[in-house]
Design a protein around this motif. Structure first.
Motif, mmCIF file in Angstrom:
data_model
loop_
_atom_site.group_PDB
_atom_site.id
_atom_site.type_symbol
_atom_site.label_atom_id
_atom_site.label_comp_id
_atom_site.label_asym_id
_atom_site.label_seq_id
_atom_site.Cartn_x
_atom_site.Cartn_y
_atom_site.Cartn_z
ATOM 1 N N GLU A 133 1.932 13.455 -1.906
ATOM 2 C CA GLU A 133 0.709 13.088 -2.603
ATOM 3 C C GLU A 133 0.908 13.158 -4.120
ATOM 4 O OE1 GLU A 133 -3.954 14.067 -2.058
ATOM 5 O OE2 GLU A 133 -2.618 15.789 -1.939
ATOM 6 N N ILE A 134 1.574 14.190 -4.592
ATOM 7 C CA ILE A 134 1.839 14.345 -6.023
ATOM 8 C C ILE A 134 2.770 13.237 -6.505
ATOM 9 C CG2 ILE A 134 2.941 15.830 -7.739
ATOM 10 C CD1 ILE A 134 1.848 18.225 -5.998
ATOM 11 N N LEU A 135 3.810 12.945 -5.736
ATOM 12 C CA LEU A 135 4.724 11.860 -6.085
ATOM 13 C C LEU A 135 3.977 10.533 -6.186
ATOM 14 C CD1 LEU A 135 7.601 10.599 -6.430
ATOM 15 C CD2 LEU A 135 7.577 10.301 -3.949
ATOM 16 N N GLN A 136 3.110 10.265 -5.217
ATOM 17 C CA GLN A 136 2.338 9.022 -5.230
ATOM 18 C C GLN A 136 1.439 8.945 -6.457
ATOM 19 O OE1 GLN A 136 0.355 9.105 -1.448
ATOM 20 N NE2 GLN A 136 2.209 8.524 -0.329
ATOM 21 N N GLY A 137 0.753 10.033 -6.759
ATOM 22 C CA GLY A 137 -0.121 10.057 -7.932
ATOM 23 C C GLY A 137 0.641 9.817 -9.219
ATOM 24 N N LYS A 138 1.820 10.411 -9.323
ATOM 25 C CA LYS A 138 2.648 10.216 -10.516
ATOM 26 C C LYS A 138 3.172 8.789 -10.586
ATOM 27 C CE LYS A 138 3.962 15.026 -11.238
ATOM 28 N NZ LYS A 138 5.087 15.999 -11.315
ATOM 29 N N ASN A 139 3.578 8.216 -9.450
ATOM 30 C CA ASN A 139 4.044 6.826 -9.432
ATOM 31 C C ASN A 139 2.958 5.882 -9.924
ATOM 32 O OD1 ASN A 139 6.580 7.389 -8.420
ATOM 33 N ND2 ASN A 139 6.085 6.831 -6.312
ATOM 34 N N THR A 189 -5.345 9.426 -3.045
ATOM 35 C CA THR A 189 -4.136 9.761 -2.289
ATOM 36 C C THR A 189 -4.546 10.392 -0.963
ATOM 37 O OG1 THR A 189 -4.051 11.862 -3.494
ATOM 38 C CG2 THR A 189 -2.670 10.059 -4.330
ATOM 39 N N ASN A 190 -3.629 10.374 -0.006
ATOM 40 C CA ASN A 190 -3.959 10.835 1.340
ATOM 41 C C ASN A 190 -3.092 12.027 1.731
ATOM 42 O OD1 ASN A 190 -4.615 11.204 4.012
ATOM 43 N ND2 ASN A 190 -4.161 9.125 4.638
ATOM 44 N N GLY A 218 0.752 -1.235 0.000
ATOM 45 C CA GLY A 218 0.000 0.000 0.000
ATOM 46 C C GLY A 218 0.784 1.288 0.000
ATOM 47 N N ASP A 219 2.106 1.222 -0.153
ATOM 48 C CA ASP A 219 2.887 2.452 -0.140
ATOM 49 C C ASP A 219 3.025 2.968 -1.567
ATOM 50 O OD1 ASP A 219 4.599 4.559 0.163
ATOM 51 O OD2 ASP A 219 6.201 3.407 1.116
ATOM 52 N N MET A 220 2.222 3.948 -1.918
ATOM 53 C CA MET A 220 2.262 4.484 -3.272
ATOM 54 C C MET A 220 3.526 5.288 -3.546
ATOM 55 S SD MET A 220 -1.703 5.502 -4.020
ATOM 56 C CE MET A 220 -2.058 6.243 -2.427
#
Length: 158
Positions: A93-99, A82-83, A60-62
């Motif tokens: 959050e932006i990094l997770q969304g891009k990943n 994203t959280n 679960g680690d985006m």
């Protein structure tokens, strides 16, 4: 053969709602198998999902591309929320969304569903600024749109 939907945030309000909706709908439950993604497999909500036949993975680690790869492998559709509140910063959050976007594109995901919000600064012509929990999600949405991956966007009411 049913399609696989990966749901990030499976024990939260939004991801949980997506899963409950699919399970409760006769047509959707025939069309989709569910992979619930969580950071903590010991939660009671996870046990309940398993009891309903949901596949659960602890990837679960985006922020971790390796985790995202495992989570979206073989998925037709991916739901992601994203959280912002975990870090209180738009950058993670932006990094997770891009990943998630990049990984889904490479994995051939057919529909990325992203829980987004408007860019408050742009929407108000600069009257409302620094509403980072909106603006970060809006930046991710823009990135997804520019990536070329087939995508859908939801904007939940608060």
């Amino acid at each position: 053969m049913s399609k696989l939907i990966t749901v990030f945030g499976a024990t939260g309000n939004q991801g949980g709602s997506v899963i409950r909706t699919i399970i409760a709908d006769l047509e959707l439950s025939k069309d989709f198998r569910i992979r619930a993604v969580t950071r903590d497999v010991s939660k009671p909500k996870i046990k309940a999902l398993r009891d309903q036949g949901v596949d659960v993975i602890q990837e679960g680690d985006m922020s971790s591309v390796a985790d995202v790869i495992k989570a979206v492998d073989g998925a037709h559709t991916v739901y992601v929320v994203t959280n912002f509140w975990k870090s209180m910063s738009a950058k993670p959050e932006i990094l997770q969304g891009k990943n998630v976007t990049d990984t889904c594109r490479k994995a051939g995901v057919k529909d990325l569903i992203f829980s987004s919000l408007i860019n408050a600064s742009k929407a108000t012509s600069g009257r409302l600024v620094n509403i980072t929990h909106f603006d970060g999600k809006a930046e991710v949405e823009e990135y997804i749109r520019e990536s070329g991956i087939p995508a859908s966007f939801v904007m939940p009411v608060i």
